[in-house]
Design a protein around this motif. Structure first.
Motif, PDB file in Angstrom:
ATOM      1  N   VAL A 249      -2.000   0.587  -7.175  1.00 32.98           N
ATOM      2  CA  VAL A 249      -1.901  -0.854  -7.452  1.00 32.98           C
ATOM      3  C   VAL A 249      -1.175  -1.023  -8.780  1.00 32.98           C
ATOM      4  CG1 VAL A 249      -3.218  -2.949  -7.990  1.00 32.98           C
ATOM      5  CG2 VAL A 249      -3.958  -1.446  -6.124  1.00 32.98           C
TER       6      VAL A 249
ATOM      7  N   THR B 172      -0.562  -8.400  -8.546  1.00 29.94           N
ATOM      8  CA  THR B 172      -0.307  -6.975  -8.338  1.00 29.94           C
ATOM      9  C   THR B 172      -0.052  -6.717  -6.853  1.00 29.94           C
ATOM     10  OG1 THR B 172      -2.681  -6.706  -8.090  1.00 29.94           O
ATOM     11  CG2 THR B 172      -1.758  -6.202 -10.266  1.00 29.94           C
TER      12      THR B 172
ATOM     13  N   ALA C   4      -0.165  -3.269  -3.820  1.00 28.25           N
ATOM     14  CA  ALA C   4      -0.587  -1.890  -3.562  1.00 28.25           C
ATOM     15  C   ALA C   4       0.490  -1.185  -2.733  1.00 28.25           C
ATOM     16  CB  ALA C   4      -1.913  -1.905  -2.813  1.00 28.25           C
TER      17      ALA C   4
ATOM     18  N   ASP D   6      -6.059   1.404  -9.391  1.00 28.86           N
ATOM     19  CA  ASP D   6      -5.311   0.377 -10.109  1.00 28.86           C
ATOM     20  C   ASP D   6      -4.834   0.987 -11.424  1.00 28.86           C
ATOM     21  OD1 ASP D   6      -4.472  -1.722 -11.706  1.00 28.86           O
ATOM     22  OD2 ASP D   6      -6.020  -3.107 -11.014  1.00 28.86           O
TER      23      ASP D   6
ATOM     24  N   THR E  43      -2.374  -0.537 -13.265  1.00 27.94           N
ATOM     25  CA  THR E  43      -1.666  -1.608 -13.968  1.00 27.94           C
ATOM     26  C   THR E  43      -1.755  -1.398 -15.479  1.00 27.94           C
ATOM     27  OG1 THR E  43      -2.480  -3.038 -12.229  1.00 27.94           O
ATOM     28  CG2 THR E  43      -1.499  -4.124 -14.105  1.00 27.94           C
TER      29      THR E  43
ATOM     30  N   SER F 232     -13.380  -6.848 -12.584  1.00 25.54           N
ATOM     31  CA  SER F 232     -12.180  -6.269 -11.977  1.00 25.54           C
ATOM     32  C   SER F 232     -12.340  -6.128 -10.463  1.00 25.54           C
ATOM     33  CB  SER F 232     -11.810  -4.940 -12.630  1.00 25.54           C
ATOM     34  OG  SER F 232     -12.934  -4.189 -12.929  1.00 25.54           O
TER      35      SER F 232
ATOM     36  N   ARG G 116     -10.528  -8.486  -8.571  1.00 28.99           N
ATOM     37  CA  ARG G 116      -9.107  -8.217  -8.400  1.00 28.99           C
ATOM     38  C   ARG G 116      -8.824  -7.378  -7.153  1.00 28.99           C
ATOM     39  NH1 ARG G 116      -8.405  -6.495 -14.199  1.00 28.99           N
ATOM     40  NH2 ARG G 116      -7.665  -4.580 -13.254  1.00 28.99           N
ATOM     41  N   SER G 117      -9.833  -6.794  -6.550  1.00 28.39           N
ATOM     42  CA  SER G 117      -9.634  -6.069  -5.294  1.00 28.39           C
ATOM     43  C   SER G 117     -10.586  -6.630  -4.255  1.00 28.39           C
ATOM     44  CB  SER G 117      -9.886  -4.581  -5.479  1.00 28.39           C
ATOM     45  OG  SER G 117      -9.544  -3.899  -4.300  1.00 28.39           O
TER      46      SER G 117
END
Ligand code: AMP
Ligand code: MG
Length: 322
Positions: free
Chosen positions: A100, A117, A119, A185, A187, A220, A223-224
């Protein structure tokens, strides 16, 4: 009706792959084998085509899709590749590791579930790679099942659930790994996150990046979104079995060790953790049709290799979250 075409996993016929690629190019849906599980693919850069994936699966629209690529160069058109990503791709691609990274504008919002973002992953399967090549685009592909059900590890299972909902299935036989890719991730490379354990062992990734992967906190996790939903669940209750325990009455069993009161008629046994991971989803699908009250899944003692991913699937199919 969905067309199902046999394809040789070692040497896929260019003619068969071209037929499938024509469907992808014209905005249709094709299920295909990868080394992890069967994917349900569409042109990742075509928002209408991607919308069909969400519809066919009944997938929540905020759950982003993985973009499958055939080279790191292709990934560079989709995401901002940092040096940690380069290192990991060099070492583990093609293979069951999804990265990601910050998305570029080329990736439609629907494909990334509205996130900033995206993947990306390069699958280790000739059918998958050849389909990406012939389609001339990245292929967005979640597992080829109705949302929430166990992932399909062979084409017959895809057909039973997706017939009439998708255009084509490439039937390449059974998969190799059996559970989905590991998703990380990166990032922020100074704090890489393990979003989903899977086919690529955590410790192997850590040995390449030289730092520990953190498990996401609740912030977080937002975020997924995929990690929030119940997943991998058969139609009967799933319980976790630890070595030494007695099985409940009228229940089925999947695992390696033998419970004392094992009912052999309703059990699927494996020789190793790798086999267990490969066969878990199809075993759950077999046993759910056998008129039992629950399915017991052996909890792996270890958390190395495939075991961490296996533990995750066991927890989530039993309705518990990691
Ligand atoms: P599936 O395709 O169903 O195997 O799920 C893909 C997994 O990757 C899900 O858990 C998603 O939430 C996760 N994923 C895909 N794209 C992103 C992204 N941009 N950020 C975080 N997680 C992602
Ligand atoms: Mg899935």
């Amino acid at each position: 009706m969905t067309i199902s075409l046999k394809v040789d996993r070692k040497q896929p016929s260019p003619d068969t792959i071209s037929q499938a690629a024509e469907i992808i190019k014209s905005g249709g849906l094709v299920a295909f084998p990868t080394e992890t599980v069967y994917g349900l693919g569409a042109d990742a850069l075509n928002p209408e085509a991607v919308a069909k994936i969400f519809k066919a699966k009944g997938r929540p629209s905020d759950n982003p899709l993985i973009l499958h690529v055939m080279t790191l160069k292709q990934a560079r058109n989709l995401v901002k590749v940092n040096s940690m990503a380069e290192k990991l791709a060099e070492k583990f691609w093609p293979g069951p590791l999804t990265l990601v990274l910050p998305a570029k504008d080329t990736v439609p919002s629907i494909t990334r579930g509205g996130l900033e973002t995206a993947a990306v992953r390069m699958p280790a399967d000739r059918v998958a790679l050849s389909l990406i090549e012939h389609s001339g685009t990245a292929i967005a592909a979640p597992s080829a099942n109705i949302s929430g059900r166990p992932s399909p590890t062979d084409a017959d299972t895809v057909f039973s659930e997706m017939n009439g909902r998708i255009d084509m299935i490439l039937d390449g036989g059974s998969v190799i790994v059996g559970i989905e890719s590991t998703v990380i991730d990166i990032t922020n490379p100074s704090r890489p996150l393990l979003l989903r354990p899977g086919g690529m062992p955590r410790e192997e990734i850590e040995s390449v990046i030289g730092v520990s992967l953190e498990r996401p906190d609740s912030e977080s996790k937002k975020r997924s979104p995929g990690t929030r939903y119940r997943h991998y669940a058969p139609n009967v209750a799933v319980k976790i079995w630890h070595k030494g325990e007695t099985l409940p009455e009228n229940s089925a069993y999947i695992g390696i060790d033998l419970p004392e009161n094992l009912d052999r008629e309703h059990s699927v046994l494996f020789d190793s953790e790798e086999d267990y991971a490969r066969g878990l989803f199809s075993a759950m699908r077999k046993l759910e049709s056998e008129n039992v009250e629950c399915i017991n899944l052996q909890w792996p003692d270890d958390d190395k290799g495939i075991c961490l991913g296996l533990r995750d699937r066991i927890l989530r199919s039993s309705g518990e979250y990691v």
